[in-house]
Design a protein around this motif. Structure first.
Motif, short mmCIF file in Angstrom:
data_model
loop_
_atom_site.label_atom_id
_atom_site.label_comp_id
_atom_site.label_asym_id
_atom_site.label_seq_id
_atom_site.Cartn_x
_atom_site.Cartn_y
_atom_site.Cartn_z
N ALA A 116 2.68 -7.19 -1.54
CA ALA A 116 1.27 -7.84 -0.91
C ALA A 116 1.63 -9.01 0.01
CB ALA A 116 0.28 -8.44 -1.97
N CYS A 117 2.58 -9.86 -0.37
CA CYS A 117 3.18 -11.05 0.14
C CYS A 117 3.85 -10.71 1.45
CB CYS A 117 4.05 -11.62 -0.70
SG CYS A 117 3.31 -12.64 -2.02
N LEU A 118 4.64 -9.66 1.54
CA LEU A 118 5.23 -9.00 2.64
C LEU A 118 4.21 -8.36 3.65
CD1 LEU A 118 7.78 -8.12 4.46
CD2 LEU A 118 7.65 -6.00 2.89
N TYR A 119 3.23 -7.86 3.16
CA TYR A 119 2.26 -7.44 4.12
C TYR A 119 1.42 -8.45 4.60
CZ TYR A 119 -2.06 -4.73 5.46
OH TYR A 119 -3.00 -4.30 6.37
N PRO A 137 4.10 -0.80 13.48
CA PRO A 137 3.69 -1.96 12.62
C PRO A 137 3.75 -1.47 11.26
CG PRO A 137 1.75 -1.59 13.67
CD PRO A 137 2.63 -0.63 14.37
N LEU A 138 3.92 -2.31 10.26
CA LEU A 138 3.87 -1.72 8.84
C LEU A 138 2.29 -2.02 8.13
CD1 LEU A 138 5.82 -1.44 6.19
CD2 LEU A 138 5.57 -4.02 5.85
N THR A 139 1.95 -1.06 7.72
CA THR A 139 0.49 -0.85 7.26
C THR A 139 0.62 -0.72 5.59
OG1 THR A 139 0.42 1.46 7.38
CG2 THR A 139 -0.03 -0.05 9.35
N ILE A 140 -0.75 -0.85 5.08
CA ILE A 140 -0.64 -0.75 3.65
C ILE A 140 -0.28 0.71 3.38
CG2 ILE A 140 -2.37 -0.40 1.54
CD1 ILE A 140 -3.72 -2.95 2.48
N GLY A 149 3.83 6.10 -4.37
CA GLY A 149 2.52 6.15 -5.20
C GLY A 149 2.49 5.31 -6.27
N ILE A 150 3.33 4.34 -6.36
CA ILE A 150 3.34 3.31 -7.66
C ILE A 150 2.34 2.66 -7.61
CG2 ILE A 150 4.63 1.45 -8.78
CD1 ILE A 150 7.25 2.89 -8.35
N PHE A 151 2.08 2.04 -6.44
CA PHE A 151 0.81 1.01 -6.21
C PHE A 151 -0.10 1.70 -5.17
CE2 PHE A 151 4.51 -2.04 -6.94
CZ PHE A 151 4.20 -2.14 -8.23
N SER A 152 -1.24 1.80 -5.59
CA SER A 152 -2.56 2.48 -4.76
C SER A 152 -2.83 1.23 -3.65
CB SER A 152 -3.72 2.66 -5.67
OG SER A 152 -4.27 1.35 -6.09
N HIS A 153 -3.61 1.90 -2.62
CA HIS A 153 -3.92 1.21 -1.57
C HIS A 153 -4.76 0.01 -2.01
CE1 HIS A 153 -6.07 0.26 2.05
NE2 HIS A 153 -5.32 1.04 3.02
N LYS A 154 -5.69 0.52 -2.75
CA LYS A 154 -6.70 -0.30 -3.55
C LYS A 154 -5.90 -1.78 -4.24
CE LYS A 154 -10.86 -0.95 -6.40
NZ LYS A 154 -11.86 -0.29 -7.39
N ALA A 155 -4.94 -1.28 -4.82
CA ALA A 155 -4.15 -2.26 -5.79
C ALA A 155 -3.50 -3.29 -4.81
CB ALA A 155 -3.13 -1.62 -6.66
N ILE A 156 -2.91 -2.96 -3.93
CA ILE A 156 -2.32 -3.65 -3.03
C ILE A 156 -3.42 -4.59 -2.35
CG2 ILE A 156 -0.80 -3.69 -0.64
CD1 ILE A 156 0.47 -1.14 -1.53
N GLU A 157 -4.35 -3.90 -1.75
CA GLU A 157 -5.54 -4.85 -1.18
C GLU A 157 -5.87 -5.96 -2.29
OE1 GLU A 157 -8.52 -2.28 0.28
OE2 GLU A 157 -8.03 -2.64 2.24
#
Length: 325
Positions: A116-119, A137-140, A149-157
């Protein structure tokens, strides 16, 4: 025969004076930021008596692995490498602030927070780019793919929002490399500019950046030392590499006096000497006056925890997933 000054000479002197004053003001602002909004905080990699025995502690080795991964991802996606300094600043502050409130995070949550911090850091770069991007560019979605798939889109957000809330939306830390850029402007003022070939200042820039990036990977330097201290330590060590025929003691002393005057930092303080010694121990192959090819030193490997030289030719085509860290 004495040449009478021309109007353009006065205009140039006025411009240099304005640039010098602006540089000093910018340095003063950054010094104030590192003392207040982005002040040093506790090193969460060190277990102390205030931490419960059953509480998880993020180790120095685990933090370093995450830092290395961040450098590789940033290189692959063609971002400025100073983004890793921002990323680790966000991450270190988030973990430290959480620990101060009695919330100790696990290794997996540390990974998620790092993603998340890198994003966030890549988004903060925004349009402040001086060159055309060569990769998307880097996206979620890309981060989800990198994590297999360790972390979902929602978990990162969700973690992104949590980090922003914990940090109070203070997302513009003064990094050591930004200090280096401003200190280099002091070195390149009107008087010294005539004495220093561009090759010398370029080598100093590369060497000091190299050292400042090494420091990001080490918590005792990155967390416990101020960015201005790391910047000055990196520059002083880099100056030892320069050809003494050009960067003689007179020029060096003049520059050090200038830095001390602008920052009110003693270049012989224990903190600064300790930082210089730590950087030297991490890079024992740093060139001397007799061997001043900085790039050769940086590309030789030395004892760097990750290749962090200005040249990215050896690793720009690698994309490392964090599931393997």
């Amino acid at each position: 025969m004495h040449r009478a000054p021309k109007a353009c000479d006065f205009a140039m002197n006025d411009q240099v004076s304005h640039e010098y004053a602006l540089t000093c003001d910018q340095i003063q602002v950054m010094l104030h930021q590192e003392e207040t909004l982005y002040a040093c905080f506790s090193n969460y990699t060190r277990r102390n008596e205030n931490i419960p025995e059953n509480a998880p502690v993020i180790s120095e080795a685990w933090r370093q692995k995450i830092c290395e991964w961040a450098f590789e991802v940033v290189d692959h996606f063609d971002y400025d490498r100073d983004i890793v300094s921002q990323t680790m600043n966000y991450l270190d502050r988030y973990v430290s602030y959480s620990a101060d409130k009695g919330v100790y995070i696990s290794r997996k949550e540390f990974q998620l927070a790092a993603v998340a911090c890198l994003y966030i850091a890549t988004k903060m770069e925004g349009s402040h780019r001086s060159f055309q991007r060569q990769t998307p560019p880097l996206t979620i979605s890309t981060l989800v793919e990198l994590g297999r798939g360790i972390f979902s889109h929602k978990a990162i957000e969700l973690m992104e929002r949590r980090v922003l809330a914990v940090l109070g939306w203070r997302m513009h830390p003064p990094t050591s490399f930004r200090f280096i850029l401003h200190f280099m402007k002091l070195l390149n003022n009107s008087e010294r500019r005539k004495l220093l070939p561009k090759a010398i200042t370029d080598s100093m820039h590369d060497a000091s950046r190299y050292l400042s990036e090494l420091a990001v990977c080490v918590s005792s330097l990155s967390i416990e030392c101020k960015p201005s201290t790391i910047a000055i330590a990196s520059l002083l060590n880099a100056m030892e590499c320069a050809n003494p025929d050009y960067l003689n003691w007179e020029v060096r002393d003049s520059f050090l006096q200038e830095v001390s005057k602008v920052t009110n930092i003693c270049t012989e303080s224990d903190e600064l000497l300790s930082a210089r010694a730590a950087l030297k121990s991490m890079c024992p192959a740093m060139p001397t006056a007799e061997h001043n090819d900085v790039r050769e030193c940086m590309e030789s490997g030395s004892s760097s925890p990750v290749c962090v030289s200005g040249s990215t030719s050896t690793h720009t085509n690698r994309k490392r997933n964090f599931a393997s860290t």
